[in-house]
Design a protein around this motif. Structure first.
Motif, PDB file in Angstrom:
ATOM      1  N   SER A   1       0.825  -1.211   0.000  1.00  0.00           N
ATOM      2  CA  SER A   1       0.000   0.000   0.000  1.00  0.00           C
ATOM      3  C   SER A   1       0.856   1.258   0.000  1.00  0.00           C
ATOM      4  N   VAL A   2       1.858   1.294   0.845  1.00  0.00           N
ATOM      5  CA  VAL A   2       2.682   2.495   0.954  1.00  0.00           C
ATOM      6  C   VAL A   2       3.619   2.624  -0.249  1.00  0.00           C
ATOM      7  N   ALA A   3       4.098   1.510  -0.772  1.00  0.00           N
ATOM      8  CA  ALA A   3       4.979   1.550  -1.954  1.00  0.00           C
ATOM      9  C   ALA A   3       4.249   2.120  -3.171  1.00  0.00           C
ATOM     10  N   THR A   4       2.971   1.832  -3.286  1.00  0.00           N
ATOM     11  CA  THR A   4       2.203   2.316  -4.441  1.00  0.00           C
ATOM     12  C   THR A   4       1.534   3.657  -4.167  1.00  0.00           C
ATOM     13  N   LEU A   5       1.641   4.154  -2.952  1.00  0.00           N
ATOM     14  CA  LEU A   5       0.937   5.386  -2.579  1.00  0.00           C
ATOM     15  C   LEU A   5       1.381   6.607  -3.390  1.00  0.00           C
ATOM     16  N   PRO A   6       2.682   6.861  -3.602  1.00  0.00           N
ATOM     17  CA  PRO A   6       3.059   8.051  -4.377  1.00  0.00           C
ATOM     18  C   PRO A   6       2.457   8.086  -5.771  1.00  0.00           C
ATOM     19  N   LYS A   7       2.439   6.943  -6.466  1.00  0.00           N
ATOM     20  CA  LYS A   7       1.832   6.887  -7.802  1.00  0.00           C
ATOM     21  C   LYS A   7       0.327   7.114  -7.715  1.00  0.00           C
ATOM     22  N   GLN A   8      -0.285   6.517  -6.713  1.00  0.00           N
ATOM     23  CA  GLN A   8      -1.723   6.686  -6.532  1.00  0.00           C
ATOM     24  C   GLN A   8      -2.062   8.151  -6.270  1.00  0.00           C
TER      25      GLN A   8
ATOM     26  N   ASP B   1      -1.672  10.225  -9.445  1.00  0.00           N
ATOM     27  CA  ASP B   1      -2.812  10.033 -10.343  1.00  0.00           C
ATOM     28  C   ASP B   1      -4.011  10.854  -9.888  1.00  0.00           C
ATOM     29  N   HIS B   2      -4.234  10.899  -8.589  1.00  0.00           N
ATOM     30  CA  HIS B   2      -5.356  11.686  -8.074  1.00  0.00           C
ATOM     31  C   HIS B   2      -5.137  13.179  -8.325  1.00  0.00           C
ATOM     32  N   TYR B   3      -3.917  13.652  -8.168  1.00  0.00           N
ATOM     33  CA  TYR B   3      -3.634  15.053  -8.491  1.00  0.00           C
ATOM     34  C   TYR B   3      -3.862  15.313  -9.979  1.00  0.00           C
ATOM     35  N   ASP B   4      -3.401  14.403 -10.829  1.00  0.00           N
ATOM     36  CA  ASP B   4      -3.597  14.567 -12.271  1.00  0.00           C
ATOM     37  C   ASP B   4      -5.076  14.586 -12.638  1.00  0.00           C
ATOM     38  N   ASN B   5      -5.888  13.893 -11.861  1.00  0.00           N
ATOM     39  CA  ASN B   5      -7.324  13.826 -12.118  1.00  0.00           C
ATOM     40  C   ASN B   5      -8.111  14.878 -11.332  1.00  0.00           C
TER      41      ASN B   5
ATOM     42  N   ALA C   1      -6.335   8.510   0.440  1.00  0.00           N
ATOM     43  CA  ALA C   1      -5.379   7.413   0.279  1.00  0.00           C
ATOM     44  C   ALA C   1      -4.278   7.498   1.335  1.00  0.00           C
ATOM     45  N   VAL C   2      -3.766   8.712   1.583  1.00  0.00           N
ATOM     46  CA  VAL C   2      -2.742   8.885   2.623  1.00  0.00           C
ATOM     47  C   VAL C   2      -3.310   8.506   3.978  1.00  0.00           C
ATOM     48  N   SER C   3      -4.522   8.993   4.275  1.00  0.00           N
ATOM     49  CA  SER C   3      -5.141   8.700   5.568  1.00  0.00           C
ATOM     50  C   SER C   3      -5.355   7.206   5.769  1.00  0.00           C
ATOM     51  N   SER C   4      -5.736   6.519   4.698  1.00  0.00           N
ATOM     52  CA  SER C   4      -5.933   5.072   4.785  1.00  0.00           C
ATOM     53  C   SER C   4      -4.626   4.360   5.125  1.00  0.00           C
ATOM     54  N   CYS C   5      -3.530   4.803   4.518  1.00  0.00           N
ATOM     55  CA  CYS C   5      -2.223   4.192   4.808  1.00  0.00           C
ATOM     56  C   CYS C   5      -1.741   4.534   6.218  1.00  0.00           C
ATOM     57  N   VAL C   6      -2.076   5.727   6.688  1.00  0.00           N
ATOM     58  CA  VAL C   6      -1.733   6.071   8.077  1.00  0.00           C
ATOM     59  C   VAL C   6      -2.441   5.110   9.033  1.00  0.00           C
ATOM     60  N   ARG C   7      -3.705   4.828   8.761  1.00  0.00           N
ATOM     61  CA  ARG C   7      -4.442   3.874   9.614  1.00  0.00           C
ATOM     62  C   ARG C   7      -3.813   2.485   9.539  1.00  0.00           C
ATOM     63  N   GLN C   8      -3.418   2.066   8.331  1.00  0.00           N
ATOM     64  CA  GLN C   8      -2.761   0.762   8.183  1.00  0.00           C
ATOM     65  C   GLN C   8      -1.469   0.707   8.987  1.00  0.00           C
ATOM     66  N   THR C   9      -0.710   1.802   8.952  1.00  0.00           N
ATOM     67  CA  THR C   9       0.571   1.833   9.667  1.00  0.00           C
ATOM     68  C   THR C   9       0.345   1.799  11.176  1.00  0.00           C
TER      69      THR C   9
ATOM     70  N   LEU D   1       4.394  13.366   0.927  1.00  0.00           N
ATOM     71  CA  LEU D   1       3.186  13.517   0.127  1.00  0.00           C
ATOM     72  C   LEU D   1       2.238  14.574   0.676  1.00  0.00           C
ATOM     73  N   LEU D   2       2.364  14.912   1.945  1.00  0.00           N
ATOM     74  CA  LEU D   2       1.485  15.929   2.545  1.00  0.00           C
ATOM     75  C   LEU D   2       2.015  17.353   2.342  1.00  0.00           C
ATOM     76  N   GLN D   3       3.220  17.491   1.800  1.00  0.00           N
ATOM     77  CA  GLN D   3       3.797  18.834   1.643  1.00  0.00           C
ATOM     78  C   GLN D   3       2.925  19.797   0.837  1.00  0.00           C
TER      79      GLN D   3
END
Length: 593
Positions: A452-459, A462-466, A475-483, A523-525
């Motif tokens: 999840s975290v390895a693919t997070l930057p690309k994800q 893509d969301h910024y591009d869209n 997506a970041v918040s979901s990974c924070v919960r996973q961590t 990613l939060l910068q």
């Protein structure tokens, strides 16, 4: 009974129309597709907000537009030095009948009103960390030069003629309306009066001789542009709306007003009896900022993303591209449209007294907190609702507890007494899942976290591009919960550094969690720049290691050296985000101009 709008045309010539339309070929259409943007990733990028009208103080809707553009621009800059060529403009729209009337009501000259309110916008954006490279005011001399030159180009190409306009005009919206866009609204005494069907603002019947732009010639070129560029207007529902508008007849557009009626604006070149239409004036600001009419502007246009509210979609998606095509230029690469903010389920309105003051919110919730809330909760496709309790609940949950708590756990001296990035043990956490052995401690959920975290930057990219920043933050918040689940599952506070069995796994748990935090901070910068800086500084991540190009997650897991392993953490910075007091929420109202 409503009267029918009439446009009497003066001096029409068919010859000029044909010669101009020959220039509107496919070569003028710049693709807004993701693939085209991917190919041009190393090219220049230019982001804009609308320029904001100075008839009233700024509210959270204005700030939301600016934050969307700011986050998009900051994310673009994070891609590294090769894509550092970015520009970002905002500013104030200071001409028009509304300004003229608002100044008179306030007992001020138009210049005094514009200076005062423009300063409010500049202060707000400075306090909110808006990283614009240019703040333009339409009263500036450079803008007058650009507008009058642009007018001259349209005139030289046979696209302006003088005609008598007779029809409905909405002073609040600064636009002319066809009969189909006008309805009647009951008045307090039982009578009715005409209003704009879309905005509800009053309209009045107007008859005057103006300059007219041959907008009717651009219906098919605009349709071709949009149909060949499905990403030109996003989100998709707004793209569809514009195509629906273009299914109807596109009447020619009045682009000037009598100077005796509207004196606060830019005069038509060579005809001081006319003032250039405020929307034509305002839209040219996007060119003024990049140096138009000097040749330098061509290096920035049309690599442009306009971020706008849905209420000004027609001006940006029909009038502006038509003006540009008429001037022999390409439409903007992309128009990103967002919806509005309501307050406790109601539209913000001075009369309701529920206009939220963004500067008070920045003080109440912190700059990073309020930036995060607006970008996390704002969904461009539909209107979003604001109320204080929602802000507090979100920020306490996601920034104070989940992210801040995770950082505190992993850097606390009782768990990490050496205050370093501990070593990663490949025997405890082998790269191939399913291996068994006395030293293997990683579980299936742990491999899911790494994926999840390895693919997070690309994800996130893509969301910024869209134009879905809210999804990037989800997506970041979901990974924070996973961590947090990973840390809770392995409970490093129960492990012993002195134990030869526990120590390698304890170090690995902290290493993985710190690596996750490094990704989250990077990613939060674009959204929470100060908070992200605080987080990354605590991890000992230098300024040169914060770009997306430097974001190699958990390299030891993949058999590569980790530059952070063994590095001392940065100095203690206190709580990442202190919890907000739920009991002290209130609705903050805007200051009056």
């Amino acid at each position: 009974m409503l009267r029918t709008s009439v446009l009497r045309l003066v001096g029409r010539t068919g010859a000029s129309r044909l010669s101009v339309l020959e220039d509107f070929g496919p070569r003028h259409y710049s693709s807004g597709s993701l693939s085209a943007r991917d190919d041009a990733r190393d090219a220049r990028a230019y982001f804009t907000t609308p320029i904001f009208y100075v008839n009233a103080a700024p509210h959270i809707g204005h700030l939301y537009s600016a934050l969307l553009a700011d986050a998009l621009c900051r994310h673009r800059r994070l891609r590294g030095p090769s894509t550092a060529a970015t520009r970002f403009s905002t500013g104030t729209d200071e001409h028009g009948l509304k300004i003229q009337q608002a100044a008179a009501t306030a007992g001020l000259t138009p210049t005094e009103l514009c200076d005062r309110v423009s300063e409010h916008f500049q202060q707000l954006f400075q306090e909110a960390g808006i990283s614009c490279t240019d703040f333009i005011r339409t009263t500036e001399a450079r803008h007058r030069v650009a507008v009058q030159h642009f007018w001259g180009v349209l005139k030289s190409r046979g696209l302006l003629y003088k005609g008598v306009y007779e029809g409905w005009y909405c002073a609040s919206d600064e636009c002319f309306l066809p009969e189909a866009k006008v309805t009647r609204q009951p008045g307090p005494l039982g009578d009715s009066f005409p209003v704009s069907l879309e905005s509800g603002h009053p309209v009045s019947w107007t008859k005057e001789e103006n300059y007219i732009f041959r907008l009717s010639q651009f219906r098919e070129p605009l349709q071709r542009w949009l149909r060949s560029n499905p990403q030109a207007i996003t989100p998709e529902p707004f793209h569809h709306v514009v195509l629906q508008w273009l299914d109807e007849e596109l009447p020619d557009l009045s682009v000037s007003r009598r100077s005796s009626h509207l004196h606060w604006g830019i005069p038509v070149p060579g005809d001081d009896s006319q003032t250039i239409y405020v929307w034509l004036d305002a839209l040219v600001n996007y060119l003024t900022v990049i140096g138009y009419p000097n040749a330098e502007f061509k290096s920035w246009w049309p690599a442009t993303s306009h971020i706008i509210g849905k209420d000004i979609l027609k001006f940006h998606a029909i009038y502006w591209p038509a003006f540009l095509l008429g001037a022999g230029m390409s439409p903007p690469q992309r128009i990103c449209v967002h919806s509005h903010w309501t307050v406790c389920g109601q539209k913000m309105s001075k009369s309701l007294g529920n206009v939220v003051d963004p500067r008070t919110c920045l003080n109440r919730y912190t700059v990073d907190g309020f930036r995060y809330f607006l970008l996390r909760q704002g969904v461009p496709n539909w209107d979003c609702d604001y109320y204080d309790e929602k802000v507090v609940k979100l920020l306490n949950s996601e920034l104070a507890d989940a992210l801040g708590g995770l950082l505190n756990r992993c850097t606390a001296k009782i768990i990490n007494p050496s205050e370093t990035y501990p070593a990663f043990c490949t025997t405890c956490f082998p790269s191939e899942p399913g291996l068994v052995g006395p030293s293997v401690r990683a579980q299936a959920e742990d491999y899911a976290l790494v994926t999840s975290v390895a693919t997070l930057p690309k994800q996130v990219a893509d969301h910024y591009d869209n134009f879905q920043i809210y999804k990037a933050l989800e997506a970041v918040s979901s990974c924070v919960r996973q961590t947090n689940g990973f840390v809770q599952r392995h409970a490093p506070w129960k492990l012993d550094w002195e134990s030869p069995v526990d120590a390698p796994w304890l170090g690995t748990v902290l290493h993985v969690a710190l690596e996750c935090l490094r990704v989250f901070g990077t990613l939060l910068q674009p959204v929470t720049p100060s908070l992200a800086d605080k987080l990354l500084s605590r991890l000992g991540v230098s300024a040169s290691e914060r770009n997306l190009g430097e974001l190699y997650f958990l390299p030891r897991f993949y058999g590569h050296p980790c530059p952070f392993e063994g590095r001392r953490l940065g100095p203690e910075t206190g709580l990442l985000f202190p919890r907000l007091d739920q009991s002290r929420t209130w609705l903050v109202k805007a200051h009056r101009t």
